[in-house]
Design a protein around this motif. Structure first.
Motif, PDB file in Angstrom:
ATOM      1  N   SER A 702       0.805  -1.224   0.000  1.00 49.73           N
ATOM      2  CA  SER A 702       0.000   0.000   0.000  1.00 49.73           C
ATOM      3  C   SER A 702       0.835   1.270   0.000  1.00 49.73           C
ATOM      4  O   SER A 702       0.349   2.338  -0.378  1.00 49.73           O
ATOM      5  N   GLY A 703       2.091   1.168   0.444  1.00 51.54           N
ATOM      6  CA  GLY A 703       2.914   2.358   0.604  1.00 51.54           C
ATOM      7  C   GLY A 703       2.627   3.108   1.886  1.00 51.54           C
ATOM      8  O   GLY A 703       3.228   4.160   2.146  1.00 51.54           O
ATOM      9  N   GLU A 704       1.710   2.586   2.704  1.00 52.16           N
ATOM     10  CA  GLU A 704       1.344   3.270   3.939  1.00 52.16           C
ATOM     11  C   GLU A 704       2.513   3.302   4.916  1.00 52.16           C
ATOM     12  O   GLU A 704       3.174   2.289   5.163  1.00 52.16           O
ATOM     13  N   ILE A 705       2.756   4.473   5.463  1.00 49.89           N
ATOM     14  CA  ILE A 705       3.871   4.652   6.392  1.00 49.89           C
ATOM     15  C   ILE A 705       3.443   4.197   7.789  1.00 49.89           C
ATOM     16  O   ILE A 705       2.402   4.626   8.299  1.00 49.89           O
ATOM     17  N   ASN A 706       4.251   3.324   8.394  1.00 53.11           N
ATOM     18  CA  ASN A 706       3.979   2.864   9.755  1.00 53.11           C
ATOM     19  C   ASN A 706       4.590   3.791  10.794  1.00 53.11           C
ATOM     20  O   ASN A 706       3.958   4.123  11.796  1.00 53.11           O
ATOM     21  N   LYS A 707       5.821   4.207  10.552  1.00 54.68           N
ATOM     22  CA  LYS A 707       6.472   5.114  11.493  1.00 54.68           C
ATOM     23  C   LYS A 707       7.757   5.662  10.885  1.00 54.68           C
ATOM     24  O   LYS A 707       8.292   5.125   9.917  1.00 54.68           O
ATOM     25  N   LEU A 708       8.240   6.741  11.479  1.00 52.74           N
ATOM     26  CA  LEU A 708       9.549   7.310  11.176  1.00 52.74           C
ATOM     27  C   LEU A 708      10.407   7.217  12.425  1.00 52.74           C
ATOM     28  O   LEU A 708       9.973   7.599  13.515  1.00 52.74           O
ATOM     29  N   THR A 709      11.594   6.674  12.274  1.00 49.32           N
ATOM     30  CA  THR A 709      12.556   6.642  13.371  1.00 49.32           C
ATOM     31  C   THR A 709      13.676   7.626  13.055  1.00 49.32           C
ATOM     32  O   THR A 709      14.225   7.615  11.946  1.00 49.32           O
ATOM     33  N   TYR A 710      13.995   8.458  14.038  1.00 45.66           N
ATOM     34  CA  TYR A 710      15.010   9.481  13.801  1.00 45.66           C
ATOM     35  C   TYR A 710      15.706   9.813  15.120  1.00 45.66           C
ATOM     36  O   TYR A 710      15.286   9.385  16.198  1.00 45.66           O
ATOM     37  N   VAL A 711      16.768  10.577  15.030  1.00 41.99           N
ATOM     38  CA  VAL A 711      17.533  10.987  16.209  1.00 41.99           C
ATOM     39  C   VAL A 711      17.185  12.432  16.547  1.00 41.99           C
ATOM     40  O   VAL A 711      17.214  13.300  15.664  1.00 41.99           O
ATOM     41  N   ASN A 712      16.850  12.661  17.826  1.00 44.83           N
ATOM     42  CA  ASN A 712      16.524  14.028  18.234  1.00 44.83           C
ATOM     43  C   ASN A 712      17.420  14.530  19.365  1.00 44.83           C
ATOM     44  O   ASN A 712      17.157  15.562  19.972  1.00 44.83           O
ATOM     45  N   GLY A 713      18.494  13.801  19.658  1.00 44.21           N
ATOM     46  CA  GLY A 713      19.427  14.258  20.684  1.00 44.21           C
ATOM     47  C   GLY A 713      20.520  13.224  20.936  1.00 44.21           C
ATOM     48  O   GLY A 713      20.529  12.149  20.332  1.00 44.21           O
ATOM     49  N   ARG A 714      21.462  13.582  21.851  1.00 41.86           N
ATOM     50  CA  ARG A 714      22.571  12.689  22.195  1.00 41.86           C
ATOM     51  C   ARG A 714      22.757  12.683  23.699  1.00 41.86           C
ATOM     52  O   ARG A 714      22.575  13.702  24.365  1.00 41.86           O
ATOM     53  N   SER A 715      23.132  11.508  24.214  1.00 40.86           N
ATOM     54  CA  SER A 715      23.473  11.431  25.640  1.00 40.86           C
ATOM     55  C   SER A 715      24.857  12.031  25.854  1.00 40.86           C
ATOM     56  O   SER A 715      25.594  12.276  24.905  1.00 40.86           O
ATOM     57  N   TRP A 716      25.200  12.236  27.125  1.00 41.72           N
ATOM     58  CA  TRP A 716      26.515  12.842  27.366  1.00 41.72           C
ATOM     59  C   TRP A 716      27.645  11.881  27.032  1.00 41.72           C
ATOM     60  O   TRP A 716      28.791  12.269  26.895  1.00 41.72           O
ATOM     61  N   PHE A 717      27.307  10.575  26.804  1.00 44.40           N
ATOM     62  CA  PHE A 717      28.308   9.623  26.310  1.00 44.40           C
ATOM     63  C   PHE A 717      28.498   9.735  24.800  1.00 44.40           C
ATOM     64  O   PHE A 717      29.397   9.125  24.234  1.00 44.40           O
ATOM     65  N   GLY A 718      27.611  10.476  24.153  1.00 47.52           N
ATOM     66  CA  GLY A 718      27.684  10.591  22.697  1.00 47.52           C
ATOM     67  C   GLY A 718      26.744   9.656  21.978  1.00 47.52           C
ATOM     68  O   GLY A 718      26.698   9.644  20.746  1.00 47.52           O
TER      69      GLY A 718
END
Length: 727
Positions: A702-718
């Motif tokens: 169908s082409g239907e999108i289930n989800k987007l996974t992305y990065v929105n920050g970093r821990s102090w370990f990187g």
């Protein structure tokens, strides 16, 4: 006048001195070129006079074998010709006209400045076979005026077919050449490129006696078509860099087997003329006056020179000048075409050009300069909707001004005539390979409005616009005007020659023609244009974006849907170099977005593994090229078949983008760039392979999108801090 070798004298240093050149009649009917020269260094200034006699009738042109030159058009903008010459370029061709309505706005400046700095100059006409060739020839002749002895011959640029077959093109080219050769006394040069001449002009050998200017890039020697024994000029590249020019420019070379360009004995009719006074009337141009006085509008420069008029566009109402009364024609300076016409107000409408307005009010689109001059408009391309200008009311045509744009019609009577002429852009245009067209996707016969938010959708190899219907429909539902670029014919024709790799040879020619339609004919607003391309169509879209940018008009947005692999070795203009990188996505538009199927997570060390993953992976799209977009996302398909199908997944990317539009999804504002690899894996912050902004999980069918996974920050370990959206 002092002898040629003795002109130079030395004086004390002085301020800038004027330079001038002038031609005067010789004692025995010949002509002399007289110049005042000035040169300065830190201590001294030098000045003096030089002269040489010219052959009556035009003489000949000589260039040194291997001389370097360029060719320019309006998209190069202002050129510093002194810097061009200092960079080692000794000749140049400049665009003068196209069809019967387009005058390059930089032509006259280029033409004079090349002469001033001593660059051998030539003018070319961009030819449309579907427009009357005699009218095109006369429009060109009226623009360039009288060629001087050291000017290069006129050039006919033959590179589009406009849906005309080979025999029709040959006949039209012949008519143009005959008219221009008679009008200039010079044998014109033909410009073309091998692929076009061989395929669209039937490899005609009819013009083998004309000088050939061949365009063939990235090759040791150009391919010479159509019975020519050799080339005279060779355009080697369209991406050269020359001092004095911003951006890329075409580079050319003169043949190592040079040929002089003799005059063919054009008659100088001025000896038969008696001159009589004429008072300039409202709306007059020198070309109009020349046409009425001599029957030849191209003699306006002769009238200008006789009356010491430096700028042929600077005559004024009430000015008394001398005009020829030609005994061979019996023509007088009596007004025969309505120059005593009354001028009336007109409000500029959306989509208007001055040439359109001139055509509707006078029946002659080339008279737009007359309207510009009358209204004090310095740049004929700078008119705007709502502007009030004065236009001629032509009693001979009774024309009614009517403009149709985007389906709306507005009428303003310029005269009381009963008939009206409607000027519209009809969207279906047949071009390159007689199988490329540009049209409103929902209705091929509908007009295109250049002022609307517009999305151009471009299909890929072995496809057609119907394969991207889901994208077109979703875009239209958001309110955009949707155009389709259908180039299936060159793409499908080339399947047997090597599939996508060979079909890529049509990318540059198709993009070049599409750019001309969009910018020069439709006059689309670049900041309202989004291009969506799939597979090879993404590369066509990027090439269109590059051409817009070169002309100073960057498009709003480019969307690349699984841009075809391998983007770094395509031969995009059929030169067989196989080493041309297509345009980076971020250089083609103000914004760019790429969606690409994830690569296999396994390494591919040998052919067996490669063949396995050709079916079980995403190698149809070029993930490395996708990452050149401002934002790029890797797609991980789920559902459907129990295995990953490279070919089907490649096509399903379009469905994903359609779902993105239908749900009006937005890129998260807290998204951080460059965290994911080509296989969709999250990488360590220091890993140089992290180049994409996120991973989209989508259903294959169908082409239907289930989800987007992305990065929105970093821990102090990187470590990356992931988030999800669109769930």
């Amino acid at each position: 006048v002092t002898p040629e070798d003795e002109w130079q004298s030395t004086v004390g240093r002085k301020e800038e001195t004027d330079k001038f050149t002038h031609t005067i009649p010789g004692d025995k009917g010949g002509r002399y070129y007289v110049g005042f020269f000035h040169y300065e260094n830190d201590q001294d200034a030098y000045f003096g006079l030089n002269w040489k006699e010219l052959d009556d009738g035009g003489g000949s042109i000589e260039l040194n074998p291997g001389s370097k030159g360029i060719d320019v058009a309006n998209h190069q903008g202002n050129v510093n010709w002194q810097e061009v010459k200092n960079d080692g370029y000794s000749f140049a061709f400049v665009k003068a006209t196209e069809g019967t309505t387009f005058l390059d706005p930089y032509f006259h400046d280029n033409w004079e400045e090349m002469k001033d700095v001593g660059i051998s100059r030539g003018a070319y006409h961009y030819f449309h076979p579907n427009i009357d060739p005699v009218q095109q020839a006369n429009y060109f002749l009226n623009t360039i005026g009288t060629l001087e002895a050291n000017d290069l011959p006129p050039v006919l640029d033959v590179e589009v077919s406009n849906g005309i077959d080979a025999n029709g093109i040959v006949n039209s080219v012949r008519q143009w050449l005959d008219v221009v050769e008679e009008g200039t006394g010079r044998k014109p040069i033909i410009y073309t490129y091998p692929y076009f001449w061989e395929n669209s002009v039937g490899n005609s050998q009819e013009f083998a006696d004309y000088p050939l200017w061949i365009a063939h890039y990235d090759t040791e020697q150009p391919r010479v078509p159509g019975g020519w024994d050799d080339w005279t000029f060779w355009q080697k590249t369209s991406s050269g860099s020359v001092d004095g020019i911003a951006g890329n420019v075409d580079l050319n070379v003169f043949s190592d087997n040079p040929t002089d360009f003799p005059s063919t004995g054009g008659n100088d009719s001025s000896d038969n003329d008696q001159w009589e006074p004429y008072i300039v009337q409202s709306g007059d141009t020198l070309s109009d006056i020349a046409q009425r006085a001599t029957g030849d509008s191209s003699r306006y420069l002769e009238i200008a020179n006789y009356n010491d008029i430096d700028d042929p566009n600077s005559i004024y109402v009430g000015q008394e000048i001398l005009v020829p009364r030609n005994s061979s024609t019996g023509t007088t300076s009596e007004d025969t075409d309505g120059s005593n016409k009354q001028w009336e107000p007109y409000i500029v409408k959306s989509g208007d050009t001055l040439s359109d307005i001139a055509q509707r009010t006078t029946g002659d689109s080339s008279r737009y300069w007359e309207i510009a001059n009358y209204n004090g408009i310095d740049d004929p391309n700078s008119i705007y909707a709502g502007q009030e200008i004065q236009v001629p009311g032509n009693s001979s045509t009774g024309t009614t001004v009517e403009v149709t744009t985007g389906g709306n019609s507005e009428t303003s009577d310029c005269n009381s005539g009963e008939d009206s002429e409607v000027q519209t852009f009809k969207a279906v245009i047949q071009e390159y390979e007689d199988g490329v067209s540009l049209y409103r996707s929902e209705d091929r016969s509908a007009e295109i409005d250049p002022n609307l938010e517009t999305t151009l959708v471009i299909h890929g190899w072995n496809n057609n616009p119907e394969d991207l219907k889901s994208v077109s429909d979703a875009t239209r539902s958001l309110g955009d005007q949707v155009l389709a670029l259908d180039w299936r014919n060159p793409a499908e024709k080339l399947i047997i020659d090597g599939g996508p790799l060979s079909a890529a040879g049509a990318i540059a020619p198709v993009a070049k023609q599409a750019t001309k339609w969009l910018l020069d004919e439709i006059k689309i607003k670049p900041d309202k244009l989004t291009i969506v391309g799939h597979s090879l169509g993404a590369h066509v879209g990027a090439e269109i974006g590059r051409r817009f940018t070169e002309r100073g008009n960057q498009i709003k947005k480019l969307v690349a849907l699984d841009p075809a692999y391998p983007a770094t070795i395509y031969d995009i203009n059929s030169t067989q170099s196989w080493q041309q990188s297509v345009t980076r996505l971020d250089l083609a538009a103000t914004e760019s977005l790429a969606l690409v199927v994830q690569d296999s997570k396994e390494q591919i060390p040998n052919l067996d593994t490669f063949l396995k993953h050709a079916w079980n992976g995403g190698i149809a799209g070029d993930n490395d090229h996708a990452k050149t977009a401002h934002q790029s996302f890797v797609i991980d398909f789920t559902g459907g078949l129990p295995f990953k199908n490279n070919v089907d997944y490649h096509g399903a990317v379009a469905k994903v983008y359609a779902d993105f539009l239908n749900d009006e999804k937005q890129i998260p504002s807290d998204l951080q760039k460059d965290w994911y690899g080509n296989d969709g894996g999250l990488l360590w912050w220091s890993d140089t392979r992290k180049t994409h902004e996120g991973v989209i999980d989508a259903d294959y069918l169908s082409g239907e999108i289930n989800k987007l996974t992305y990065v929105n920050g970093r821990s102090w370990f990187g470590n990356a801090q992931e988030n999800t959206d669109w769930a």
